[in-house]
Design a protein around this motif. Structure first.
Motif, PDB file in Angstrom:
ATOM      1  N   THR A   1       0.804  -1.186  -0.022  1.00  0.00           N
ATOM      2  CA  THR A   1      -0.104  -0.071  -0.003  1.00  0.00           C
ATOM      3  C   THR A   1       0.821   1.319  -0.107  1.00  0.00           C
ATOM      4  O   THR A   1       0.489   2.319  -0.528  1.00  0.00           O
ATOM      5  CB  THR A   1      -0.900   0.005   1.147  1.00  0.00           C
ATOM      6  N   ARG A   2       1.795   1.347   0.490  1.00  0.00           N
ATOM      7  CA  ARG A   2       2.681   2.429   0.692  1.00  0.00           C
ATOM      8  C   ARG A   2       3.421   2.405  -0.658  1.00  0.00           C
ATOM      9  O   ARG A   2       3.667   3.753  -1.200  1.00  0.00           O
ATOM     10  CB  ARG A   2       4.082   1.932   1.951  1.00  0.00           C
ATOM     11  N   LYS A   3       3.771   1.647  -1.232  1.00  0.00           N
ATOM     12  CA  LYS A   3       4.229   1.680  -2.712  1.00  0.00           C
ATOM     13  C   LYS A   3       3.123   2.238  -3.628  1.00  0.00           C
ATOM     14  O   LYS A   3       3.577   3.085  -4.640  1.00  0.00           O
ATOM     15  CB  LYS A   3       4.663   0.330  -3.078  1.00  0.00           C
ATOM     16  N   VAL A   4       1.932   1.732  -3.425  1.00  0.00           N
ATOM     17  CA  VAL A   4       0.975   2.373  -4.268  1.00  0.00           C
ATOM     18  C   VAL A   4       0.753   3.773  -4.066  1.00  0.00           C
ATOM     19  O   VAL A   4       0.684   4.447  -5.191  1.00  0.00           O
ATOM     20  CB  VAL A   4      -0.585   1.590  -4.062  1.00  0.00           C
ATOM     21  N   ILE A   5       0.719   4.244  -2.877  1.00  0.00           N
ATOM     22  CA  ILE A   5       0.506   5.597  -2.761  1.00  0.00           C
ATOM     23  C   ILE A   5       1.514   6.465  -3.105  1.00  0.00           C
ATOM     24  O   ILE A   5       1.440   7.441  -3.840  1.00  0.00           O
ATOM     25  CB  ILE A   5       0.224   5.696  -0.975  1.00  0.00           C
ATOM     26  N   ARG A   6       2.940   6.013  -3.011  1.00  0.00           N
ATOM     27  CA  ARG A   6       3.876   6.885  -3.100  1.00  0.00           C
ATOM     28  C   ARG A   6       4.007   6.744  -4.840  1.00  0.00           C
ATOM     29  O   ARG A   6       4.147   7.940  -5.401  1.00  0.00           O
ATOM     30  CB  ARG A   6       5.241   5.878  -2.810  1.00  0.00           C
TER      31      ARG A   6
ATOM     32  N   ASP B   1       1.830  14.196 -11.691  1.00  0.00           N
ATOM     33  CA  ASP B   1       2.098  15.503 -12.687  1.00  0.00           C
ATOM     34  C   ASP B   1       1.894  15.036 -13.818  1.00  0.00           C
ATOM     35  O   ASP B   1       1.831  15.909 -14.730  1.00  0.00           O
ATOM     36  CB  ASP B   1       3.468  15.600 -12.213  1.00  0.00           C
ATOM     37  N   ARG B   2       1.770  13.710 -14.360  1.00  0.00           N
ATOM     38  CA  ARG B   2       1.269  13.479 -15.627  1.00  0.00           C
ATOM     39  C   ARG B   2       0.238  12.277 -15.895  1.00  0.00           C
ATOM     40  O   ARG B   2      -0.259  12.107 -17.095  1.00  0.00           O
ATOM     41  CB  ARG B   2       2.576  12.905 -16.409  1.00  0.00           C
ATOM     42  N   VAL B   3      -0.275  11.825 -14.919  1.00  0.00           N
ATOM     43  CA  VAL B   3      -1.475  10.787 -15.016  1.00  0.00           C
ATOM     44  C   VAL B   3      -2.698  11.667 -14.741  1.00  0.00           C
ATOM     45  O   VAL B   3      -2.760  12.280 -13.689  1.00  0.00           O
ATOM     46  CB  VAL B   3      -1.237   9.703 -14.330  1.00  0.00           C
ATOM     47  N   ARG B   4      -3.796  11.437 -15.500  1.00  0.00           N
ATOM     48  CA  ARG B   4      -4.941  12.262 -15.215  1.00  0.00           C
ATOM     49  C   ARG B   4      -6.019  11.161 -14.812  1.00  0.00           C
ATOM     50  O   ARG B   4      -7.062  11.799 -14.354  1.00  0.00           O
ATOM     51  CB  ARG B   4      -5.313  13.020 -16.535  1.00  0.00           C
ATOM     52  N   THR B   5      -5.955  10.089 -15.147  1.00  0.00           N
ATOM     53  CA  THR B   5      -7.300   9.153 -14.907  1.00  0.00           C
ATOM     54  C   THR B   5      -6.863   8.143 -14.161  1.00  0.00           C
ATOM     55  O   THR B   5      -5.710   7.511 -14.011  1.00  0.00           O
ATOM     56  CB  THR B   5      -7.924   8.683 -16.297  1.00  0.00           C
ATOM     57  N   ILE B   6      -7.922   7.277 -13.508  1.00  0.00           N
ATOM     58  CA  ILE B   6      -7.694   6.224 -12.632  1.00  0.00           C
ATOM     59  C   ILE B   6      -7.068   5.093 -13.758  1.00  0.00           C
ATOM     60  O   ILE B   6      -6.209   4.162 -13.181  1.00  0.00           O
ATOM     61  CB  ILE B   6      -8.796   5.619 -11.852  1.00  0.00           C
ATOM     62  N   ALA B   7      -7.709   4.929 -14.932  1.00  0.00           N
ATOM     63  CA  ALA B   7      -7.368   3.811 -15.744  1.00  0.00           C
ATOM     64  C   ALA B   7      -5.809   3.871 -16.035  1.00  0.00           C
ATOM     65  O   ALA B   7      -4.995   3.054 -16.125  1.00  0.00           O
ATOM     66  CB  ALA B   7      -8.048   4.104 -16.967  1.00  0.00           C
ATOM     67  N   ALA B   8      -5.400   5.172 -16.440  1.00  0.00           N
ATOM     68  CA  ALA B   8      -4.088   5.269 -16.574  1.00  0.00           C
ATOM     69  C   ALA B   8      -3.051   4.903 -15.331  1.00  0.00           C
ATOM     70  O   ALA B   8      -1.934   4.404 -15.472  1.00  0.00           O
ATOM     71  CB  ALA B   8      -3.684   6.541 -17.167  1.00  0.00           C
TER      72      ALA B   8
ATOM     73  N   TYR C   1       0.303  -1.322 -12.965  1.00  0.00           N
ATOM     74  CA  TYR C   1       0.402  -2.770 -13.370  1.00  0.00           C
ATOM     75  C   TYR C   1      -0.767  -3.858 -12.587  1.00  0.00           C
ATOM     76  O   TYR C   1      -0.362  -4.661 -11.986  1.00  0.00           O
ATOM     77  CB  TYR C   1       1.702  -3.488 -13.455  1.00  0.00           C
ATOM     78  N   MET C   2      -1.755  -2.825 -12.176  1.00  0.00           N
ATOM     79  CA  MET C   2      -2.625  -3.351 -11.615  1.00  0.00           C
ATOM     80  C   MET C   2      -3.969  -3.012 -12.339  1.00  0.00           C
ATOM     81  O   MET C   2      -4.293  -2.068 -13.069  1.00  0.00           O
ATOM     82  CB  MET C   2      -3.019  -2.602 -10.343  1.00  0.00           C
ATOM     83  N   SER C   3      -5.245  -3.997 -12.144  1.00  0.00           N
ATOM     84  CA  SER C   3      -6.552  -3.662 -12.737  1.00  0.00           C
ATOM     85  C   SER C   3      -7.039  -2.370 -11.853  1.00  0.00           C
ATOM     86  O   SER C   3      -6.660  -2.429 -10.712  1.00  0.00           O
ATOM     87  CB  SER C   3      -7.268  -4.971 -12.569  1.00  0.00           C
ATOM     88  N   ARG C   4      -7.911  -1.825 -12.273  1.00  0.00           N
ATOM     89  CA  ARG C   4      -8.686  -0.843 -11.776  1.00  0.00           C
ATOM     90  C   ARG C   4      -9.590  -1.379 -10.468  1.00  0.00           C
ATOM     91  O   ARG C   4      -9.453  -0.787  -9.259  1.00  0.00           O
ATOM     92  CB  ARG C   4      -9.797   0.009 -12.353  1.00  0.00           C
ATOM     93  N   ARG C   5      -9.900  -2.533 -10.352  1.00  0.00           N
ATOM     94  CA  ARG C   5     -10.509  -3.252  -9.400  1.00  0.00           C
ATOM     95  C   ARG C   5      -9.747  -3.434  -7.927  1.00  0.00           C
ATOM     96  O   ARG C   5      -9.901  -3.296  -7.096  1.00  0.00           O
ATOM     97  CB  ARG C   5     -11.311  -4.317  -9.840  1.00  0.00           C
ATOM     98  N   ALA C   6      -8.533  -4.140  -8.582  1.00  0.00           N
ATOM     99  CA  ALA C   6      -7.598  -4.384  -7.798  1.00  0.00           C
ATOM    100  C   ALA C   6      -7.107  -3.295  -6.947  1.00  0.00           C
ATOM    101  O   ALA C   6      -6.626  -3.456  -5.515  1.00  0.00           O
ATOM    102  CB  ALA C   6      -6.477  -5.381  -8.557  1.00  0.00           C
ATOM    103  N   LEU C   7      -6.673  -2.183  -7.594  1.00  0.00           N
ATOM    104  CA  LEU C   7      -6.328  -0.941  -7.050  1.00  0.00           C
ATOM    105  C   LEU C   7      -7.264  -0.409  -6.169  1.00  0.00           C
ATOM    106  O   LEU C   7      -6.799  -0.247  -4.881  1.00  0.00           O
ATOM    107  CB  LEU C   7      -5.778   0.024  -8.112  1.00  0.00           C
ATOM    108  N   GLY C   8      -8.591  -0.355  -6.270  1.00  0.00           N
ATOM    109  CA  GLY C   8      -9.418   0.213  -5.418  1.00  0.00           C
ATOM    110  C   GLY C   8      -9.595  -0.842  -4.279  1.00  0.00           C
ATOM    111  O   GLY C   8      -9.839  -0.363  -3.080  1.00  0.00           O
ATOM    112  N   ARG C   9      -9.489  -2.202  -4.400  1.00  0.00           N
ATOM    113  CA  ARG C   9      -9.883  -3.002  -3.384  1.00  0.00           C
ATOM    114  C   ARG C   9      -8.611  -3.000  -2.455  1.00  0.00           C
ATOM    115  O   ARG C   9      -8.735  -3.018  -1.159  1.00  0.00           O
ATOM    116  CB  ARG C   9      -9.865  -4.562  -4.162  1.00  0.00           C
ATOM    117  N   ARG C  10      -7.249  -2.724  -3.109  1.00  0.00           N
ATOM    118  CA  ARG C  10      -6.151  -2.698  -2.126  1.00  0.00           C
ATOM    119  C   ARG C  10      -6.243  -1.419  -1.058  1.00  0.00           C
ATOM    120  O   ARG C  10      -6.165  -1.792   0.087  1.00  0.00           O
ATOM    121  CB  ARG C  10      -4.997  -2.341  -2.973  1.00  0.00           C
TER     122      ARG C  10
END
Length: 286
Positions: A134-139, A146-153, A159-168
């Motif tokens: 989780t620390r790595k995900v937040i970091r 500064d360059r990503v605008r969407t959750i899909a991106a 290297y995670m699915s949107r569902r896996a990211l949200g569940r984490r």
């Protein structure tokens, strides 16, 4: 308040409109409960150790600036390093008897070397439990903001699915990924607003917002503040703390996470409020 001569140079508070330093006496401690304030702890003061409980137990959202002692001081390097480890200062500056307001203001508004590291270190100091993943995900979210605008991106970059990211994040009792991405972009906007005279439109455009109105609306919706306030009240930690408190108020962050450290944020009572501090530890423990 009455400040004794021996304690006059131990701890200061510094806040809007950033014109003077306010000395703090342990016998009558008053800590700010709103954003934009900072604390200074002068290790060169005659009784510097009286500042230890004040600095260690300061409210979440108040950055600390440590002033080193002079070269002739008997305070050992090892003890200074231990003090720094215990209190997590935002900055450590050379010895000054009493630093000027302009110099301190420039230190508080200074961009962090790494915003991503600053945010994760702040969360851990604040008491937010983060497992290594989780620390790595937040970091990485903060790094990519500064360059990503969407959750899909964002999910793709992690290297995670949107569902896996949200569940984490959900399983850790933390806000949803979109809010982490949004507040990271707001932190970047705040730092740019405070460190340049660029217009809101130019700052917003540099971060991928269509206009300043969009940035202002996102700040208002997520934090309840406007860009002018973010520009005038220096520092970024209070922005992050305000967001955490708002998320807790909405119920999107686990209540026990916010119990790690008292917060500056008190939606009912802004301004200065008295705070009881514990007795200072023995000097041998420092």
């Amino acid at each position: 308040m009455t400040v004794t001569d021996k304690r006059r140079e131990a701890v200061f508070l510094f806040g809007p409109p950033y014109r003077h330093l306010q000395a703090v006496d342990r016998a009558d401690p008053v800590l700010p409960r709103e954003g934009g304030w900072a604390m200074l702890w002068n290790l060169g003061g005659e009784e510097w150790h009286h500042g230890h409980p004040v600095a260690t137990e300061r409210l979440a959202g108040i950055p600390l600036v440590i002033i080193l002692p002079s070269g002739n001081d008997e305070l050992s390097v090892l003890r200074i390093l231990r003090v720094i480890e215990q209190t997590r200062p935002q900055a450590v500056i050379p010895y000054h008897r009493v630093p000027g307001p302009g110099e301190i203001a420039s230190v508080i508004r200074r961009p962090p070397t790494s915003l991503a590291s600053g945010v994760t270190e702040y969360l851990e100091w604040r008491g937010v439990p983060l497992d290594p993943v989780t620390r790595k995900v937040i970091r990485r979210t903060v790094e990519l903001s500064d360059r990503v605008r969407t959750i899909a991106a964002l999910a793709k970059s992690l290297y995670m699915s949107r569902r896996a990211l949200g569940r984490r994040l959900l399983n850790q009792g933390l806000p949803v990924p979109s809010h982490w991405l949004q507040v990271s972009r707001i932190l970047r906007a705040t730092i740019r607003l405070q460190n340049s005279e660029s217009s809101l439109f130019r700052v917003a455009s540099s971060l991928g917002y269509p206009d300043g109105f969009s940035l202002s609306n996102q700040m208002s919706r997520l934090l309840g503040i406007r860009p002018l306030e973010a520009r005038e009240k220096l520092g970024w930690e209070w922005i992050l703390e305000t967001w955490l408190a708002r998320e807790a108020q909405r119920g999107t962050i686990a209540a026990d996470i916010m119990r790690g450290r008292p917060s500056i944020v008190d939606f009912g009572s802004p301004g200065l409020r008295e705070t009881k501090l514990s007795e200072p530890p023995a000097s041998a423990s420092l």
